[in-house]
Write a protein that holds these residues in place. Structure first.
Motif, PDB file in Angstrom:
ATOM      1  N   LEU A 160       0.787  -1.229   0.000  1.00 52.07           N
ATOM      2  CA  LEU A 160       0.000   0.000   0.000  1.00 52.07           C
ATOM      3  C   LEU A 160       0.818   1.279   0.000  1.00 52.07           C
ATOM      4  O   LEU A 160       0.465   2.243  -0.683  1.00 52.07           O
ATOM      5  N   PHE A 161       1.906   1.297   0.774  1.00 45.53           N
ATOM      6  CA  PHE A 161       2.470   2.575   1.178  1.00 45.53           C
ATOM      7  C   PHE A 161       3.706   3.000   0.400  1.00 45.53           C
ATOM      8  O   PHE A 161       4.577   2.190   0.085  1.00 45.53           O
ATOM      9  N   GLY A 162       3.779   4.305   0.140  1.00 50.69           N
ATOM     10  CA  GLY A 162       4.934   4.918  -0.499  1.00 50.69           C
ATOM     11  C   GLY A 162       5.207   6.282   0.117  1.00 50.69           C
ATOM     12  O   GLY A 162       4.441   6.777   0.960  1.00 50.69           O
ATOM     13  N   ASP A 163       6.290   6.913  -0.306  1.00 52.64           N
ATOM     14  CA  ASP A 163       6.753   8.174   0.278  1.00 52.64           C
ATOM     15  C   ASP A 163       6.526   9.347  -0.675  1.00 52.64           C
ATOM     16  O   ASP A 163       6.506   9.174  -1.900  1.00 52.64           O
ATOM     17  N   GLY A 164       6.405  10.543  -0.097  1.00 46.41           N
ATOM     18  CA  GLY A 164       6.263  11.731  -0.924  1.00 46.41           C
ATOM     19  C   GLY A 164       5.897  12.939  -0.092  1.00 46.41           C
ATOM     20  O   GLY A 164       5.618  12.835   1.113  1.00 46.41           O
TER      21      GLY A 164
END
Length: 330
Positions: A160-164
């Motif tokens: 699900l998760f990513g950075d930004g």
């Protein structure tokens, strides 16, 4: 007759890490498949921040992107509000670190933690500062380095998760800008979506944290899925009703990018016309507080001055809400 002063978004920026984590990468890490991930979430890729960087670095890059694109002066910033669940450290606030990196030595800067709803909370706070004439140039940041808290072997979260980081600049205007916000929270969701370690209840103290995996983000997907749809849909309906508007008046819906099935279900529940929902989840995943500003930033050319935009989010806590604004950038 009293003329209300509004806060309007007058500039927007974003930053995405270069490293990409694909579904194929996750196939090597745990028992999953690209087909299964896409079917359940709509996500194909997510961005991952380099190990030697932190949330403040992404926020600074996003702010620099914004000031360059819209020809702003960083020294004009009066206040920085940072929505994040992944601060660089427990203290000082990540907003303080951002101010230092930008060379701002006398500025009001603080963090807001409302998980995935954080940007909506910070946007409402920032608008209030402008509306009351206390500050004229307020930067609102949504930024999270959530990959640092993801167990790469846990397929309930690693997909699900990513950075930004996404940022907006708020200024005063007599025209409608940030019109209204309906924000809610409770504590009943704490067991269904959390990162337990690092606070005063479960401080970092060696092997206990590792054994219990309290340092990783954990969620009960079924509970969160159902609650997110209901809460975001209800919040959208409430804020529209309170402003004597209908969903037909909305030009763009920008929902929190948690899961493609949630996004679609909310759109169906509030009966918004197909093609009016903005999304970028396919290639960015869930960037926590950054999802909404990043989604607007990536789709900014679709927005025209005067468009009614509705934002909605749901996150840990539980926390949720919806906001209405008129887009004022030409």
């Amino acid at each position: 007759m009293y003329n209300r002063q509004y806060a309007s978004i007058t500039a927007i920026g974003g930053y995405l890490p270069q490293q990409v984590r694909t579904n194929h990468d996750l196939e090597q890490a745990c028992a999953t498949s690209d087909e299964w991930i896409v079917k359940r979430t709509g996500i194909k890729e997510r961005r991952i921040l380099d190990k030697d960087l932190a949330t403040s670095d992404m926020a600074v890059a996003a702010i620099r992107n914004m000031v360059a694109e819209y020809k702003r002066n960083i020294s004009d910033i009066d206040a920085i509000l940072v929505a994040t669940s992944t601060p660089d450290m427990l203290m000082p606030a990540t907003a303080n670190l951002i101010a230092e990196k930008l060379g701002l030595t006398n500025i009001w800067a603080f963090d807001v933690n409302a998980a995935c709803s954080g940007f909506l909370y910070a946007l409402d706070l920032g608008a209030s500062l402008v509306e009351t004439n206390r500050y004229r140039n307020v930067v609102v940041v949504g930024a999270d380095n959530i990959s640092s808290f993801v167990n790469i072997e846990d397929r309930s979260t690693n997909i699900l998760f990513g950075d930004g980081a996404g940022v907006v600049w708020l200024e005063p205007t007599q025209e409608e800008g940030i019109m209204d916000a309906f924000l809610q929270s409770n504590g009943i969701g704490k067991e269904y979506l959390n990162i337990e370690a690092g606070g005063s209840l479960y401080p970092f103290n060696g092997d206990v944290i590792v054994e219990n995996e309290r340092k990783y983000i954990r969620q009960d997907g079924k509970v969160v899925f159902k609650q997110a749809i209901q809460s975001m849909s209800d919040a959208c309906k409430h804020v529209l009703s309170r402003n004597n508007l209908t969903v037909e008046d909305v030009r763009w819906l920008v929902p929190h990018q948690a899961n493609k099935r949630i996004i679609d279900a909310v759109g169906k529940e509030i009966n918004i016309e197909e093609g009016k929902t903005l999304s970028n989840i396919e290639y960015l995943g869930n960037t926590i507080a950054a999802t909404i500003p990043l989604c607007i930033w990536e789709n900014v050319k679709k927005l025209n001055k005067g468009d009614l935009v509705m934002l909605t989010a749901f996150g840990a806590g539980f926390s949720w809400g919806a906001s209405l604004l008129r887009w004022m950038i030409e």
